[in-house]
Scaffold this active site. Structure first.
Site, short mmCIF file in Angstrom:
data_model
loop_
_atom_site.label_atom_id
_atom_site.label_comp_id
_atom_site.label_asym_id
_atom_site.label_seq_id
_atom_site.Cartn_x
_atom_site.Cartn_y
_atom_site.Cartn_z
N HIS A 295 4.75 25.57 6.89
CA HIS A 295 3.91 25.32 8.50
C HIS A 295 4.24 24.49 10.03
O HIS A 295 4.58 24.53 10.57
CB HIS A 295 2.99 25.69 8.62
CG HIS A 295 2.03 26.06 7.40
ND1 HIS A 295 1.39 25.99 6.23
CD2 HIS A 295 1.82 27.21 8.19
CE1 HIS A 295 0.82 27.12 6.25
NE2 HIS A 295 1.08 28.58 7.01
N GLU A 537 -2.66 40.26 4.09
CA GLU A 537 -1.85 39.42 3.79
C GLU A 537 -1.65 39.26 2.28
O GLU A 537 -0.87 38.63 1.73
CB GLU A 537 -1.70 37.87 3.83
CG GLU A 537 -3.07 37.33 4.27
CD GLU A 537 -3.17 35.84 5.27
OE1 GLU A 537 -1.80 35.87 5.65
OE2 GLU A 537 -4.21 35.46 5.32
N ASP A 561 2.80 35.19 3.90
CA ASP A 561 2.16 35.54 2.59
C ASP A 561 2.67 36.03 2.23
O ASP A 561 2.45 37.05 1.33
CB ASP A 561 0.76 34.88 2.55
CG ASP A 561 0.45 33.43 2.90
OD1 ASP A 561 1.27 32.54 1.83
OD2 ASP A 561 -0.28 33.12 4.18
N CYS A 608 1.71 38.99 12.40
CA CYS A 608 2.30 38.55 13.43
C CYS A 608 2.71 36.63 12.19
O CYS A 608 2.83 35.45 12.56
CB CYS A 608 0.79 37.78 13.24
SG CYS A 608 -0.49 37.25 11.48
#
Ligand code: PEP
Ligand code: MG
Length: 827
Positions: A295, A537, A561, A608
């Site tokens: 992240h 995901e 993911d 995304c």
């Protein structure tokens, strides 16, 4: 009785941290006292203490004695004799350098200037200039305090935390990293170190006790004979800081202010540390540890901070505060650039800005491929101020608003009003464009201290995202209320992360209904028709997608993911990052199934994750039939420009063929071989002609002309094309005489054959001892036109023999006329 064992140290780097922790572990097996004496330095130390062993300053070829005294001394002596002779000399393998999986090609127009380069692996692309600034270089002494309150308990807790953290990291580490962590563990659990600190606690604060004890060891190590042993003081400082920051979590740890454009260097950086750094002067980031989908890196993309992984700079003090350029796509940092290197980078920065500028025609326009197929390109953002910026940078809307970022870097959760204002501002800035707000995805690599989430062995498989909502129901309701209240200000959609079952969907929907009911009762307006969707995901959702599509309005595939869970490959683990790829048959088949089921049920489906901005994957993503791709802002325009030049039907056929491939290699080869950009461009065009060009050298001329082919969409790989040109230059000079040079190549890295031209403001030296040139005609032909290559070259060369043709080229005052003269000459 005392048993003594003489030996010579055969370890190339002496007894530093790793061998010391090895020996110490062995000695701890015995209850007798074990001492090591170095006869050169005359220093002795407790062999059950890694720190004392290091303190004996033992280097290669020192004569030493190990003495054992006490109950099991004879037994210890026998075992240690075998160990010292056989195992100990092998316990210190040299640290292996991190090797790159792919060889990086560097342009000759740079390396001809002999720059000082540090190499790394690219995580976020871009070219920047700044001073190298170390982040996290907090000193031990900044923690000094005389304040005392339950000091023993404070130290014990801090110590336990550090030990626990190192053990946790050790579980995930391999190779040299595991060795280093093992030595850190033995240092921090060293009974002499602990005794040194606890002894001081009777009269000192924990901070002062830690500082004094660590300082004592540091000064001991600083006097060591070898540079290698002296360098271990860094390990001690590291441990000291870990203890201090665990003991004083509120202490202001890093000064995140930057006073000039900077390239920040750090070992690791958490998302909240990243967010704290003032972005005005934050130009680039170099981390020793990070992965593509962590992240922090997602944030770096979002804020357009070029980022490299490179372990070389962090421990080198001599690089601090030096001026540097970084090209993260090439994976390099040029330190203290000389004049030529500076010119190269300044031009590279200019080329990359022009490229962005040339793509601006796609701003505010929905993209259609050459055969008229439309696809939306959305943005992944984390903050409402990004909305306006991303729309200005070409986004059609926001495909993923990671709302959890607003919960990080603070001591408590934001209030409903704060959230409402945040979402309202985003929607107002969105001006009617759709914004998909994803509800908080907390947990995994995004813990929140104030939620006290448990530490887990498998955080990505654990208590994360939608799974924590039932326990933190007030927190979840608060977000839903804010989202609903804001929904009247624009086109808002709500998406739930990490959904695994229909039960979970029904549960979140029931919570949304409950919140709607509350708001209705309170007379607070909200949009009745707000669309809801889920992240696809978790692989299990793919098999029940028909049911899911009947519950929701839209889907978005979280490729980060999904890849991690589908392939069982931790998205953050660098040692297996070579396995982490979405361009594998299983992922493509999953994608095919998701899109076809979604469309069967009239459900809109986007993607995304980071895959959305992977240019290599783009033809397959387009061919899969996805309705939208969402990505970080800097990637949007380049993606739109490529999509506009692709043919959907061709990409569809390619995608279906790729789904039939058996291996990743087959898919990659297929992508490399297929030429999908079929929009024709003329071979001579005024956009590739420059009059009065200011180039200081041959290197700069080639860099500029090839860079322009990138700007005009004629090549997708300027560096490889440049390489092909230089390869030909190496064989023979392209200086034709009369001040003309004709560099040329045929290359697979060119989409559109081009004749570029530059008339120079000042002549430059071209090659060897030939004269200067002031006119460059560069022929770059793609493989399909290769038969033309020598034909064009020789007719051009013949034409240039004529004085009147040369004079015409020199006299002509505009690009279009020159283009026409050249076209006529070659007709
Ligand atoms: C994903 O998993 O692809 C995704 C977009 O979500 P995140 O990266 O925030 O987990
Ligand atoms: Mg995700």
């Amino acid at each position: 009785m005392k048993y003594e064992l003489m030996f010579q140290c055969n370890l190339p780097n002496g007894i530093h941290a790793r061998p010391a922790s090895h020996l110490e572990k062995k000695c701890r097996l015995f209850s007798c006292q074990v001492m090591l004496t170095n006869h050169r330095t005359n220093k002795s130390g407790d062999a059950k203490s890694a720190l004392e062993l290091i303190g004996t300053d033992t280097i290669h070829k020192d004569n030493c004695t190990i003495s054992c005294e006490g109950s099991d001394a004879k037994y210890a002596f026998e075992i240690l004799k075998i160990y010292i002779n056989n195992e100990f000399p092998l316990c210190d393998e040299p640290l292996k350098a991190i090797t790159e999986e792919k060889q990086i090609y560097l342009p000759k127009s740079l390396i001809n200037y002999c720059p000082t380069l540090i190499h790394g692996k690219s995580l976020v692309s871009g070219i920047v200039k700044g001073r190298l600034v170390k982040f996290g270089s907090v000193t031990l002494h900044s923690y000094a305090t005389d304040f005392r309150e339950q000091e023993e308990e404070r130290f014990t807790n801090a110590h336990n935390t550090v030990v626990k953290n190192i053990k946790h990291e050790l579980c995930l580490a391999t190779g040299p990293e595991a060795d280093i962590l093992t030595s850190h563990l033995s240092m921090v659990t060293d009974h002499n170190l602990i005794a040194g600190i606890t002894h001081r606690l009777t009269h000192n604060s924990t901070a002062n006790a830690i500082i004094a004890t660590i300082d004592e060891y540091i000064s001991k190590f600083n006097g060591a004979s070898s540079e290698y042993l002296r360098a271990r003081t860094l390990d001690l400082q590291d441990l000291g800081l870990q203890l201090l920051s665990a003991a004083y979590p509120q202490h202001h740890q890093e000064d995140s202010t930057l006073t000039e454009d900077s390239i920040v260097i750090a070992h690791e950086m958490t998302p909240s540390q990243f967010l704290k750094i003032d972005k005005t002067h934050f130009k680039g980031l170099v981390l020793a540890k990070a992965s593509h989908t962590s992240h922090t890196i997602i944030l770096a993309k979002s804020f357009n901070i070029p980022t490299l992984v490179c372990g070389e700079l962090q421990d080198k003090h001599d690089y601090g505060h030096q001026l540097a350029y970084m090209d993260s796509q090439l994976g390099i940092i040029a330190i203290n650039p000389n004049e030529g290197t500076t010119r190269y980078f300044e031009r590279a920065i200019k080329i990359s800005k022009q490229r962005v500028y040339s793509e601006q025609i796609y701003i505010g326009k929905q993209i259609a491929t050459l055969d008229g197929h439309t696809i939306e390109v959305g943005a992944n953002i984390t903050h409402p101020i990004e909305v306006q910026a991303t729309l200005n940078a070409g986004a059609d809307g926001v495909g993923l608003f990671r709302t959890e970022m607003a919960y990080m870097d603070r001591d408590q959760a934001p209030t409903e009003d704060e959230l409402y204002e945040c979402y309202r501002d985003a929607l107002i800035n969105g001006g009617g464009n759709s914004i998909i707000f994803r509800t908080i995805d907390i947990g995994g690599d995004k813990p929140l201290a104030y939620l006290n989430l448990p530490t887990e062995n498998n955080p990505f498989l654990g208590y994360r995202a939608v799974r924590i909502y039932p326990k933190f129901l007030t927190l979840f309701h608060c977000q839903l209320r804010a989202l609903l209240r804001a929904s009247v200000h624009g086109k808002s959609r709500i998406m739930f992360p990490m959904i695994n079952s229909i039960e979970e969907i029904r549960w979140v929907k029931s919570q949304l209904e409950e919140v709607k009911y509350q708001l209705t009762h309170e007379g607070i307006p909200f949009s009745e028709h707000i669309e809801i969707g889920i992240m696809v995901e978790i692989p299990s959702t793919v098999f029940i997608l028909d049911h899911i599509c009947q519950e929701v309005d839209f889907l978005s595939i979280g490729s980060n993911d999904m890849t991690q869970y589908l392939l069982a490959i931790d998205r953050d683990n660098q040692s297996i990052s070579y396995l982490y790829s979405s361009l594998v048959p299983s992922f493509l088949r999953m994608l095919k199934q998701v899109v076809s089921t979604a469309h069967q049920y009239n459900c809109w489906v986007g993607l995304c994750g980071e895959l959305g901005s992977d240019h290599r994957a783009l033809p397959l993503l387009l061919g899969s039939g996805l309705d939208e791709l969402s990505m970080s802002t800097p990637a949007i325009l380049a993606t739109k420009a490529r999509l506009a030049n692709m043919n959907y039907q061709q990409c569809r056929a390619l995608f279906l063929r790729a789904c039939q491939c058996a291996t990743r290699r087959e898919i990659e080869t297929m992508l490399d071989k297929t030429q999908l950009d079929t929009n024709d461009k003329p071979i001579i065009a005024s956009e590739c002609i420059f009059l009065d060009a200011e180039y200081a050298s041959k290197e700069e001329a080639i860099q500029a002309l090839v860079g322009n082919l990138g700007i005009t969409g004629r090549t997708n790989n300027s560096h490889a094309l440049e390489n092909d040109l230089w390869a030909r230059e190496a064989v023979f000079s392209t200086d034709l005489g009369f001040g003309f040079a004709i560099p040329h190549t045929k290359s697979e890295h060119l989409q559109h054959s081009t004749i570029s031209m530059a008339r120079l403001a000042k002549p430059i030296h071209w090659q060897g001892d030939t004269g200067e040139i002031d006119f460059i005609i560069m022929l770059t032909l793609n493989n399909n036109d290769s038969a033309q290559h020598m034909k064009i070259f020789s007719s051009l060369a013949r034409k240039l023999m004529h004085k009147d043709f040369r004079e015409k080229l020199h006299a002509t005052q505009n690009n279009q006329e020159i283009a026409e003269q050249l076209a006529a000459a070659l007709a």
